[in-house]
Write a protein that holds these residues in place. Sequence first.
Motif, PDB file in Angstrom:
ATOM      1  N   MET A   1       0.806  -1.126  -0.436  1.00 48.67           N
ATOM      2  CA  MET A   1      -0.229  -0.307   0.112  1.00 48.67           C
ATOM      3  C   MET A   1       0.663   1.145  -0.405  1.00 48.67           C
ATOM      4  O   MET A   1       0.137   2.348  -0.568  1.00 48.67           O
ATOM      5  CB  MET A   1      -1.217  -0.124   1.223  1.00 48.67           C
ATOM      6  CG  MET A   1      -1.799   1.093   1.116  1.00 48.67           C
ATOM      7  SD  MET A   1      -2.613   0.768  -0.325  1.00 48.67           S
ATOM      8  CE  MET A   1      -4.706  -0.087   0.107  1.00 48.67           C
ATOM      9  N   LYS A   2       1.534   1.169   0.679  1.00 48.80           N
ATOM     10  CA  LYS A   2       3.201   2.653   0.937  1.00 48.80           C
ATOM     11  C   LYS A   2       3.471   2.408  -0.542  1.00 48.80           C
ATOM     12  O   LYS A   2       3.122   3.876  -0.742  1.00 48.80           O
ATOM     13  CB  LYS A   2       3.786   2.018   2.013  1.00 48.80           C
ATOM     14  CG  LYS A   2       4.763   3.104   2.323  1.00 48.80           C
ATOM     15  CD  LYS A   2       6.255   2.725   2.921  1.00 48.80           C
ATOM     16  CE  LYS A   2       6.932   4.405   3.302  1.00 48.80           C
ATOM     17  NZ  LYS A   2       8.179   4.008   4.304  1.00 48.80           N
ATOM     18  N   ASN A   3       3.687   1.453  -1.329  1.00 46.93           N
ATOM     19  CA  ASN A   3       3.602   1.216  -2.537  1.00 46.93           C
ATOM     20  C   ASN A   3       3.534   2.400  -3.590  1.00 46.93           C
ATOM     21  O   ASN A   3       3.471   3.201  -4.152  1.00 46.93           O
ATOM     22  CB  ASN A   3       4.749   0.495  -3.414  1.00 46.93           C
ATOM     23  CG  ASN A   3       6.162  -0.167  -2.595  1.00 46.93           C
ATOM     24  OD1 ASN A   3       6.710   0.347  -1.674  1.00 46.93           O
ATOM     25  ND2 ASN A   3       6.263  -1.695  -2.534  1.00 46.93           N
TER      26      ASN A   3
ATOM     27  N   ASN B   1       0.398   4.637  -2.734  1.00 46.39           N
ATOM     28  CA  ASN B   1       0.331   5.699  -2.547  1.00 46.39           C
ATOM     29  C   ASN B   1       1.537   6.047  -2.938  1.00 46.39           C
ATOM     30  O   ASN B   1       1.623   7.674  -3.124  1.00 46.39           O
ATOM     31  CB  ASN B   1       0.364   5.785  -0.939  1.00 46.39           C
ATOM     32  CG  ASN B   1      -0.777   6.858  -0.193  1.00 46.39           C
ATOM     33  OD1 ASN B   1      -1.096   7.373  -1.009  1.00 46.39           O
ATOM     34  ND2 ASN B   1      -0.595   6.973   0.721  1.00 46.39           N
TER      35      ASN B   1
ATOM     36  N   LYS C   1       3.464   6.924   2.140  1.00 45.95           N
ATOM     37  CA  LYS C   1       3.428   6.609   3.358  1.00 45.95           C
ATOM     38  C   LYS C   1       2.302   5.332   3.687  1.00 45.95           C
ATOM     39  O   LYS C   1       1.274   5.906   2.397  1.00 45.95           O
ATOM     40  CB  LYS C   1       2.221   7.330   4.484  1.00 45.95           C
ATOM     41  CG  LYS C   1       1.058   8.597   4.356  1.00 45.95           C
ATOM     42  CD  LYS C   1       1.185   9.681   5.023  1.00 45.95           C
ATOM     43  CE  LYS C   1      -0.274   9.673   4.343  1.00 45.95           C
ATOM     44  NZ  LYS C   1      -0.361  11.336   5.795  1.00 45.95           N
ATOM     45  N   SER C   2       1.999   4.637   4.363  1.00 39.48           N
ATOM     46  CA  SER C   2       0.438   3.707   3.962  1.00 39.48           C
ATOM     47  C   SER C   2      -0.522   4.524   4.530  1.00 39.48           C
ATOM     48  O   SER C   2      -0.830   5.923   5.002  1.00 39.48           O
ATOM     49  CB  SER C   2       0.496   2.672   4.627  1.00 39.48           C
ATOM     50  OG  SER C   2       1.525   1.466   4.408  1.00 39.48           O
ATOM     51  N   THR C   3      -1.782   4.174   3.798  1.00 36.82           N
ATOM     52  CA  THR C   3      -3.252   4.015   3.887  1.00 36.82           C
ATOM     53  C   THR C   3      -4.146   3.299   3.773  1.00 36.82           C
ATOM     54  O   THR C   3      -3.805   1.985   3.260  1.00 36.82           O
ATOM     55  CB  THR C   3      -3.469   5.757   2.293  1.00 36.82           C
ATOM     56  OG1 THR C   3      -4.490   6.640   2.996  1.00 36.82           O
ATOM     57  CG2 THR C   3      -3.352   4.849   1.008  1.00 36.82           C
ATOM     58  N   ASN C   4      -5.037   3.417   4.627  1.00 32.40           N
ATOM     59  CA  ASN C   4      -6.544   2.395   4.574  1.00 32.40           C
ATOM     60  C   ASN C   4      -7.050   2.073   3.536  1.00 32.40           C
ATOM     61  O   ASN C   4      -7.560   2.053   2.813  1.00 32.40           O
ATOM     62  CB  ASN C   4      -7.183   3.100   5.193  1.00 32.40           C
ATOM     63  CG  ASN C   4      -8.445   4.484   5.133  1.00 32.40           C
ATOM     64  OD1 ASN C   4      -7.885   5.243   3.815  1.00 32.40           O
ATOM     65  ND2 ASN C   4      -8.508   5.154   6.456  1.00 32.40           N
TER      66      ASN C   4
ATOM     67  N   CYS D   1      -6.142  -1.464   3.001  1.00 32.59           N
ATOM     68  CA  CYS D   1      -5.438  -1.787   3.167  1.00 32.59           C
ATOM     69  C   CYS D   1      -5.960  -2.508   4.355  1.00 32.59           C
ATOM     70  O   CYS D   1      -6.139  -1.811   5.509  1.00 32.59           O
ATOM     71  CB  CYS D   1      -4.289  -0.856   3.964  1.00 32.59           C
ATOM     72  SG  CYS D   1      -2.741  -1.724   4.341  1.00 32.59           S
TER      73      CYS D   1
ATOM     74  N   ILE E   1      -4.915  -1.896   8.183  1.00 31.71           N
ATOM     75  CA  ILE E   1      -4.682  -0.488   8.376  1.00 31.71           C
ATOM     76  C   ILE E   1      -5.977  -0.237   9.092  1.00 31.71           C
ATOM     77  O   ILE E   1      -6.121   0.338   9.915  1.00 31.71           O
ATOM     78  CB  ILE E   1      -4.264   0.944   7.814  1.00 31.71           C
ATOM     79  CG1 ILE E   1      -3.085   0.833   7.650  1.00 31.71           C
ATOM     80  CG2 ILE E   1      -4.666   1.648   8.188  1.00 31.71           C
ATOM     81  CD1 ILE E   1      -2.658   1.836   6.442  1.00 31.71           C
TER      82      ILE E   1
END
Length: 105
Positions: free
Chosen positions: A1-3, A5, A13-16, A39, A42
Amino acid sequence: MKNLNLKYRGKNKSTNILSFPFNSFINTNKKLLGDLVLCKKIIEKESLKYKKTLESRWAHMIIHGTLHLLGYDHKNKKEKNIMEKKENKIMLSLNYEKPYFMKNS
């Protein structure tokens, strides 16, 4: 998810949830809105953080992402209020609690 985003939104950063609009008609003339990437990790943490059931948090995230696919956003206060009011209304219609507590909603 971070990649994802970082690649698509420039945020390291990661996100929901991420929403990727498609905005085109497929062969059967049915509108394909796009894709949602959620995600699990999260969303599970947020359900505890916000004291919501896991089912309610998942429902809220899917509604939130779908509203993005429909053109809603929260980049400024006015847009944020419109989107959050819509999310509250949809969640209540599905017998969930409001995810946001707002004045006049």
